[in-house]
Scaffold this motif. Structure first.
Motif, PDB file in Angstrom:
ATOM      1  N   LEU A 153       0.789  -1.044   0.075  1.00  0.00           N
ATOM      2  CA  LEU A 153       0.083  -0.037   0.161  1.00  0.00           C
ATOM      3  C   LEU A 153       1.006   1.197   0.135  1.00  0.00           C
ATOM      4  CD1 LEU A 153      -2.715  -1.194   2.606  1.00  0.00           C
ATOM      5  CD2 LEU A 153      -2.659  -1.280   0.151  1.00  0.00           C
ATOM      6  N   ASP A 154       0.171   2.278  -0.608  1.00  0.00           N
ATOM      7  CA  ASP A 154       1.062   3.650  -0.509  1.00  0.00           C
ATOM      8  C   ASP A 154       0.792   4.459   0.723  1.00  0.00           C
ATOM      9  OD1 ASP A 154      -1.300   4.969  -0.500  1.00  0.00           O
ATOM     10  OD2 ASP A 154      -1.408   5.407  -2.727  1.00  0.00           O
ATOM     11  N   SER A 155       1.461   5.434   0.861  1.00  0.00           N
ATOM     12  CA  SER A 155       1.398   6.185   2.138  1.00  0.00           C
ATOM     13  C   SER A 155      -0.167   6.503   2.490  1.00  0.00           C
ATOM     14  CB  SER A 155       2.197   7.449   2.201  1.00  0.00           C
ATOM     15  OG  SER A 155       1.590   8.550   1.111  1.00  0.00           O
ATOM     16  N   THR A 156      -1.116   6.563   1.766  1.00  0.00           N
ATOM     17  CA  THR A 156      -2.347   6.736   2.480  1.00  0.00           C
ATOM     18  C   THR A 156      -3.147   5.407   2.676  1.00  0.00           C
ATOM     19  OG1 THR A 156      -3.441   6.505  -0.013  1.00  0.00           O
ATOM     20  CG2 THR A 156      -2.423   8.827   0.661  1.00  0.00           C
ATOM     21  N   GLY A 157      -2.623   4.365   2.365  1.00  0.00           N
ATOM     22  CA  GLY A 157      -3.341   3.108   2.798  1.00  0.00           C
ATOM     23  C   GLY A 157      -3.993   2.604   1.571  1.00  0.00           C
TER      24      GLY A 157
END
Length: 92
Positions: free
Chosen positions: A25-29
């Protein structure tokens, strides 16, 4: 205060275990199904190198994803125990 039993306060039930983090997942989930499938493939490909025997995941999809179901089945069939959360989101 931890008990004075000679063990670290942070010793768990499997103190000799090693963890391998597979972040999809990226930094925003957020992530994509493709990201998930690539992560599963990485685990299967590297299971011997890193002695991966268990995969613990927390998933939430808006609808059933047959490719995800197949990827998790492939993970199980490769000899890896899969532990998954229930009730994050989706149809239930």
């Amino acid at each position: 205060m931890p008990p004075s039993d000679g063990f670290s306060a942070w010793t768990g039930v499997a103190p000799q275990s090693k963890l391998v983090g597979v972040k999809i997942l990226d930094s925003t989930g957020s992530g994509t199904t493709t990201d998930f499938l690539n992560g599963i493939e990485w685990i299967i490909t590297n299971k011997i190198t890193y002695h991966i025997t268990v995969a613990s995941m927390s998933l939430g999809f808006d609808e059933e994803e047959p490719l995800v179901d197949l990827a998790v089945l492939n993970l199980v069939n490769s000899g890896i125990t899969v532990v998954d959360s229930a009730g994050n989101s989706g149809s239930g």
